[in-house]
Design a protein around this motif. Structure first.
Motif, PDB file in Angstrom:
ATOM      1  N   ASN A 134       0.781  -1.014  -0.244  1.00 38.96           N
ATOM      2  CA  ASN A 134       0.024  -0.108   0.049  1.00 38.96           C
ATOM      3  C   ASN A 134       0.938   1.118   0.118  1.00 38.96           C
ATOM      4  O   ASN A 134       0.211   2.356   0.125  1.00 38.96           O
ATOM      5  N   ILE A 135       2.238   1.118  -0.170  1.00 36.93           N
ATOM      6  CA  ILE A 135       2.876   2.296  -0.164  1.00 36.93           C
ATOM      7  C   ILE A 135       2.450   3.465  -1.308  1.00 36.93           C
ATOM      8  O   ILE A 135       2.439   4.536  -1.051  1.00 36.93           O
ATOM      9  N   PRO A 136       2.267   2.927  -2.328  1.00 39.94           N
ATOM     10  CA  PRO A 136       1.522   4.110  -3.525  1.00 39.94           C
ATOM     11  C   PRO A 136       0.438   4.880  -2.867  1.00 39.94           C
ATOM     12  O   PRO A 136       0.221   5.855  -3.230  1.00 39.94           O
ATOM     13  N   ASP A 137      -0.337   4.263  -1.933  1.00 39.96           N
ATOM     14  CA  ASP A 137      -1.445   4.773  -1.426  1.00 39.96           C
ATOM     15  C   ASP A 137      -1.142   6.134  -0.349  1.00 39.96           C
ATOM     16  O   ASP A 137      -1.993   6.961  -0.107  1.00 39.96           O
ATOM     17  N   MET A 138       0.020   6.039  -0.220  1.00 40.62           N
ATOM     18  CA  MET A 138       0.554   7.209   0.912  1.00 40.62           C
ATOM     19  C   MET A 138       0.434   8.463   0.110  1.00 40.62           C
ATOM     20  O   MET A 138       0.216   9.523   0.917  1.00 40.62           O
ATOM     21  N   ASP A 139       0.263   8.639  -1.060  1.00 40.15           N
ATOM     22  CA  ASP A 139      -0.055   9.823  -1.846  1.00 40.15           C
ATOM     23  C   ASP A 139      -1.190  10.462  -1.498  1.00 40.15           C
ATOM     24  O   ASP A 139      -1.546  11.742  -1.584  1.00 40.15           O
ATOM     25  N   GLU A 140      -2.250   9.922  -0.991  1.00 41.44           N
ATOM     26  CA  GLU A 140      -3.520  10.136  -0.869  1.00 41.44           C
ATOM     27  C   GLU A 140      -3.599  10.657   0.596  1.00 41.44           C
ATOM     28  O   GLU A 140      -4.795  11.367   0.842  1.00 41.44           O
TER      29      GLU A 140
END
Length: 105
Positions: free
Chosen positions: A41-47
């Motif tokens: 879920n690292i890419p979701d940190m942008d949200e």
């Protein structure tokens, strides 16, 4: 002060989740300091809002041994768990055994 989210397989792998942003906001509102979440879920940190990111320590994990190490065996304090009124103490020896769980799976 540690919040965690995710699903763990029988082999100890931490699976990705949905709603990381909402879960991070809930952790922030409940005065958590650290959030353990699936590495996938690292890419979701942008949200996640900047204020929430600035006030929480996010730790991505891939295996259950990482989760247990972080949640139960942090060096600055060894956790004490209570079960049915009896104290179950997490000693450094137990932490060492927890750290090796992933190796034995």
């Amino acid at each position: 002060d540690v919040a965690m989210t995710g699903e763990i397989t029988l082999h100890g792998r931490v699976l990705p989740i949905g709603g990381l942003r909402e879960k991070a906001v809930a952790a922030y509102k409940n005065r958590m300091k650290t959030v353990i979440f699936p590495a996938d879920n690292i890419p979701d940190m942008d949200e996640i809002d900047k204020e929430v990111k600035d006030n929480l320590n996010f730790i991505p994990v891939k295996n259950v041994d990482e989760v247990l190490n972080i949640a139960l065996c942090r060096e600055e304090k060894i956790s004490v768990l209570h079960s049915a009124g009896d104290g179950i103490y997490i000693t450094p020896e137990v932490c060492k055994n927890i750290s090796s769980i992933g190796e034995s799976i």
